[in-house]
Design an enzyme around this catalytic site. Structure first.
Site, mmCIF file in Angstrom:
data_model
loop_
_atom_site.group_PDB
_atom_site.id
_atom_site.type_symbol
_atom_site.label_atom_id
_atom_site.label_comp_id
_atom_site.label_asym_id
_atom_site.label_seq_id
_atom_site.Cartn_x
_atom_site.Cartn_y
_atom_site.Cartn_z
ATOM 1 N N ARG A 75 -10.169 -11.758 0.585
ATOM 2 C CA ARG A 75 -10.938 -12.823 -0.083
ATOM 3 C C ARG A 75 -10.261 -14.173 0.092
ATOM 4 N NH1 ARG A 75 -10.480 -9.602 -5.574
ATOM 5 N NH2 ARG A 75 -10.332 -7.946 -4.029
ATOM 6 N N LYS B 175 0.844 -1.194 0.000
ATOM 7 C CA LYS B 175 0.000 0.000 0.000
ATOM 8 C C LYS B 175 0.880 1.246 0.000
ATOM 9 C CE LYS B 175 -4.078 -1.949 2.256
ATOM 10 N NZ LYS B 175 -4.969 -1.862 1.077
HETATM 11 N N1 BES Z 1 -8.290 -3.930 3.309
HETATM 12 C C1 BES Z 1 -8.353 -3.530 1.961
HETATM 13 C C2 BES Z 1 -9.637 -2.797 1.591
HETATM 14 C C3 BES Z 1 -9.874 -1.467 2.249
HETATM 15 C C4 BES Z 1 -9.563 -0.308 1.569
HETATM 16 C C5 BES Z 1 -10.436 -1.380 3.481
HETATM 17 C C6 BES Z 1 -9.791 0.918 2.155
HETATM 18 C C7 BES Z 1 -10.671 -0.158 4.081
HETATM 19 C C8 BES Z 1 -10.363 0.995 3.421
HETATM 20 C C9 BES Z 1 -8.240 -4.745 1.028
HETATM 21 O O1 BES Z 1 -7.515 -5.815 1.527
HETATM 22 C C10 BES Z 1 -7.569 -4.277 -0.208
HETATM 23 O O2 BES Z 1 -6.463 -3.858 -0.117
HETATM 24 N N2 BES Z 1 -8.271 -4.356 -1.325
HETATM 25 C C11 BES Z 1 -7.739 -3.939 -2.570
HETATM 26 C C12 BES Z 1 -8.091 -4.993 -3.578
HETATM 27 C C13 BES Z 1 -7.382 -4.816 -4.884
HETATM 28 C C14 BES Z 1 -5.919 -5.047 -4.723
HETATM 29 C C15 BES Z 1 -7.939 -5.811 -5.880
HETATM 30 C C16 BES Z 1 -8.394 -2.616 -2.935
HETATM 31 O O3 BES Z 1 -9.595 -2.466 -2.736
HETATM 32 O O4 BES Z 1 -7.706 -1.735 -3.427
HETATM 33 ZN ZN ZN Z 2 -5.454 -5.719 1.162
#
Ligand code: BES
Ligand code: ZN
Ligand code: ZN
Length: 499
Positions: free
Chosen positions: A349, A275
């Site tokens: 997931r 991230k």
């Molecule tokens: N934990 C995150 C989703 C999230 C984003 C929660 C913002 C709370 C606030 C999740 O694990 C994630 O990183 N999802 C990615 C998926 C993508 C890589 C396909 C996302 O949503 O960017």
């Molecule tokens: Zn994630």
């Protein structure tokens, strides 16, 4: 907090503050004239001149005399249009005010919160809920703080109805409110303190308190069973993963079990699909789904509905190290399905895949998975709507009724065969964990659906709704405890259906 229900007799109320719901004259309820008489009939003119504000949730405090020190009026707007959720919000506003005043005791004139549509019992329920939600405060880790924990010590409900029923309705509301607040606290806790092990310990506490059967799987047990998906996410971590199962068996037979499955990522760095330095902040809250499930289980433990319920929580952090899983890896899940990793940040997931499969193996006949799963749901629906997917209209309808009852907004998204094809597309495995950035809330939930197969299922993406960036009607900035109340209400409604 001690609760007392007293019959209407304002002169017998002895309290720091009396709470009164107020709307524009002549809509005020029975007893208004008696009450107004205490103030020499001035109240109506104070209302019409705007000195006492009737707008919904607006608070006006006036000094009083005798055994009541102050009267706190809370606006209810137009009483004819008043919804129960408005009253819940009004009570939360009162809760916030009491917290600020550090009031130790309060009396509430329940009749002033009723209408043709809202009974005293209804009002007592949302009163318990709203006061507790509104007065929530996270105990932080500041060493300089000398603030004592606030607690409302006694509440007197001034009511005309059956006092036992009023009492019981308030207590149910209180259980709902307190359980949401416990979930909020779990979400607000940092990842170095609320580890997967600590979350399992919390669940053990619930099991002891409410007599749930509990099973906690650690790394060796997961290896033995072949839970390759949660193990892959945990691979780069020094913290052990935990898969937590709580069983509430209300019926002789372990059948028609509702399985509540929660994502419990205690911190999400994104892994090698790292991230950004701003995107990573707040990722301690990536266990909001697990917290919602634990909060709902607490309500179930307290209220003991006649319905079998099981909680399954998959918990680990998502970290980087020489051992961590990485893009291009191929892993084998508990179901036997193989997964090509395209993005290590799509880890939720993966842990849910194994948790859902395990819930099915343990006999879940209905499944609800809940997760802070995707940023995509925020893009699509913002921060005040939970996104949903389902494979079963009837189950979803019952769920929507529950969400309308609690006032927690849910919006369903489509999951098409074309979406499923994209999830199943891989040159090297049965599926991939990140088909693309377009509409990816659907891919996240749809991926979990691949493991659910034909079991009636609802997927809830609470990435937007689990945390609030500023104070809101029902609580302060930070964790909201979203869906705790709706999940518990769903179980209640499923109980009614089978009765
Ligand atoms: N934990 C995150 C989703 C999230 C984003 C929660 C913002 C709370 C606030 C999740 O694990 C994630 O990183 N999802 C990615 C998926 C993508 C890589 C396909 C996302 O949503 O960017
Ligand atoms: Zn994630
Ligand atoms: Zn995540």
């Amino acid at each position: 907090m001690k609760l007392e229900v007293v019959e209407r007799e304002f002169t017998s109320v002895n309290s720091d503050v009396l709470i009164v719901g107020v709307s524009k004259h002549p809509e005020n309820t029975e007893g208004w004239n008696d009450f107004s008489a205490l103030f020499g009939e001035h109240l109506d003119s104070w209302i019409s001149e705007g000195d006492i504000v009737c707008d919904l949730k607006k608070i006006t405090k006036i000094p009083s005399f005798g055994t009541i020190k102050r009267v706190l009026f809370v606006g209810l707007g137009n009483r004819k249009e008043l919804q129960l959720d408005d009253v819940r919000h009004a009570f939360a506003a009162v809760g916030k005010e009491l917290l600020q005043m550090k009031a130790e005791n309060a009396a509430i004139w329940l009749g002033s919160f009723t209408s043709e549509m809202i009974s005293e019992d209804d009002a007592a329920f949302v009163c318990g809920e709203g006061l507790i939600l509104g007065s929530y405060k996270f105990r932080d880790y500041k060493t300089t703080s000398n603030e004592k924990d606030y607690e409302l010590k006694t509440i007197q409900l001034v009511a005309t109805g059956d006092s036992e029923e009023v009492h019981a309705a308030f207590e149910v509301g209180r259980v709902y409110g307190e359980s949401v607040n416990e979930a909020r606290t779990l979400v607000n806790m940092p990842g170095n303190i609320l580890t997967a092990t600590a979350m399992a310990d919390y669940a053990k506490g619930l099991a002891e308190q409410y007599g749930f059967e509990i099973e906690v799987l650690g790394k060796p047990e997961m290896e033995e069973l072949g839970m390759g998906a949660i193990l892959a996410v945990n691979q780069g971590s020094v913290e052990e993963p935990r898969l937590i199962v709580l069983k509430y068996q209300a019926l002789d037979e372990w059948k028609d079990v509702i399985g509540l499955v929660g994502k419990g990522i205690t911190f999400d760095t994104g892994g090698y699909s790292l991230k950004t330095k701003t995107g990573i902040v707040g990722m301690k809250g990536d266990m909001g789904g697990a917290a919602a499930v634990l909060g709902a289980m607490r309500i179930i433990g307290e209220l003991r509905p006649s319905k079998n319920v099981m909680a399954v929580i998959a918990s680990t952090d998502n970290m980087i190290s020489g051992d961590a899983f990485k893009p291009d890896d191929v892993i084998t899940s508990l179901s036997g399905k193989t997964i090509e990793i395209l993005n290590t940040d799509a880890e939720g997931r993966l842990v849910l895949a194994d948790a859902v499969t395990y819930a099915k193996q343990l006999g879940a006949g209905y499944l609800v998975d809940i997760a802070t799963l995707t940023g995509g749901v925020i893009t699509a629906l913002g921060y005040d709507k939970t996104g949903a997917l389902t494979n079963n209209e009837e189950f979803f309808e019952t769920f929507m009724e529950a969400s309308i009852e609690t006032g927690e907004f849910v919006w369903r998204m489509p999951l098409t065969e074309r979406d499923k094809k994209r999830i199943r597309k891989s040159d090297v495995a049965d599926m991939n964990n990140s088909p693309g950035g377009d509409g990816h809330m659907i891919f996240g939930g749809g991926f979990v659906g691949e493991f659910v197969e034909n079991t009636p299922w609802i997927h809830l993406d609470i990435a937007g709704t689990s945390g609030a960036s500023s104070a809101h009607d029902l609580g302060p900035k930070g964790a909201t405890g979203v869906m705790v109340r709706t999940l518990a209400t769903l179980v209640e409604r499923m109980t009614e259906e089978t009765e």
